[in-house]
Structures are given as C-alpha cells and as structure tokens.
Design a protein around this motif. Structure first.
Motif, PDB file in Angstrom:
ATOM      1  N   THR A  28       0.831  -1.202   0.000  1.00 20.73           N
ATOM      2  CA  THR A  28       0.000   0.000   0.000  1.00 20.73           C
ATOM      3  C   THR A  28       0.868   1.256   0.000  1.00 20.73           C
ATOM      4  O   THR A  28       0.644   2.186  -0.790  1.00 20.73           O
ATOM      5  N   THR A  32       1.433   4.011  -3.086  1.00 20.91           N
ATOM      6  CA  THR A  32       1.182   5.435  -2.858  1.00 20.91           C
ATOM      7  C   THR A  32       2.366   6.260  -3.352  1.00 20.91           C
ATOM      8  O   THR A  32       2.192   7.282  -4.022  1.00 20.91           O
ATOM      9  N   ARG A 106      -2.554   2.796   6.454  1.00 16.59           N
ATOM     10  CA  ARG A 106      -3.377   3.891   5.918  1.00 16.59           C
ATOM     11  C   ARG A 106      -3.692   4.944   6.988  1.00 16.59           C
ATOM     12  O   ARG A 106      -4.037   6.071   6.660  1.00 16.59           O
ATOM     13  N   ALA A 112       1.933   8.649   4.677  1.00 18.85           N
ATOM     14  CA  ALA A 112       1.218   8.991   3.447  1.00 18.85           C
ATOM     15  C   ALA A 112       1.790  10.265   2.821  1.00 18.85           C
ATOM     16  O   ALA A 112       1.977  10.337   1.604  1.00 18.85           O
ATOM     17  N   LYS A 116       4.136  10.597  -0.897  1.00 19.69           N
ATOM     18  CA  LYS A 116       3.806  11.462  -2.030  1.00 19.69           C
ATOM     19  C   LYS A 116       5.001  12.261  -2.541  1.00 19.69           C
ATOM     20  O   LYS A 116       4.948  12.810  -3.637  1.00 19.69           O
TER      21      LYS A 116
END
Length: 129
Positions: A28, A32, A106, A112, A116
């Motif tokens: 995951t 991302t 998550r 997260a 990015k």
C-alpha cells in the motif's frame, strides 16, 4: 542496476512485493509513493507470491514498522545502504510507515505525506558510512 550517469528520466523502479498477503501495508505504501512518479517513468512490479517459488506462508503479522520510533529501523537502513554501495547503486533512503495489522498503514498520515514526495529527488550514489 543504476550507474553514476543515471539522471532524471533515465530512472526506473523495481518494486519487489515479498509479502504472502495481497494488498499489505508495505505494498500500500509503495503504491502510494509510485503514484507520484512522473508519467513514463518505468516501473516493474514483481509479486513473489505469484512466482513459482517453494511454498511459504507468513504466519506473523506483516509489519511495515510496529514501533513509532524510527531509530528502531536504523540497522536495516544501514544494511540496505551498504548493499547499495557495494553494488554501486543509488540509495534514496527508506519510506517508513507504521502498521502491524493489514491496512493499518493507511492511518499513518506522516507516511502517506512522505510517500507522495519520496521519489521527487534523485537518489545519491550510495556510500559506505
């Protein structure tokens, strides 16, 4: 895989998925980060669970990292860096995320955000520390 002459669009990425669990925390977080790569940058995804390898079942909880203190992973980071230096590859560090149960990563907002921007800068040639 990478040499001193690799620059910008010459980059390519190999993602090796080693968990026996589909859609695990590590995958995951990697996906991302990969979504932020510019269009056209080659990505190769290898799912070891889909290859004809001897049977193995991961009986423990998959762990991206189950400790909030990132210093706990310092030994792994050093090992990865030295492996890259030995093979004269580039090494841009690690993307830490916190989670023990599937999907828990998550909930890690810091991870997260880092995912990015993880591939935005060119990784330096790895050196022995």
């Amino acid at each position: 895989m990478t040499s001193d002459t690799t620059r910008g669009t010459d980059r390519s990425f190999l993602f090796v998925l080693g968990s026996s669990r589909p859609d695990g925390n590590t995958e995951t977080l990697a996906r991302t980060a990969a979504q932020q790569l510019p269009a056209g940058v080659p990505q190769r995804w290898v799912d070891l669970a889909q290859l004809p390898l001897p049977d193995f079942q991961d009986g423990r909880h998959e762990t991206v990292m189950s400790n909030d203190d990132e210093a706990v992973g310092a030994g792994l980071v050093t090992t990865l860096n030295h492996s890259a230096a030995y093979t004269r590859m580039r090494f841009g560090g690690v993307l830490f995320g916190n989670g023990s149960r599937p999907g828990q990563v998550r909930d890690d907002e810091r991870a997260a955000l880092r995912a990015k921007t993880f591939f935005q800068r060119e990784a330096p040639l790895a050196r022995f520390a």
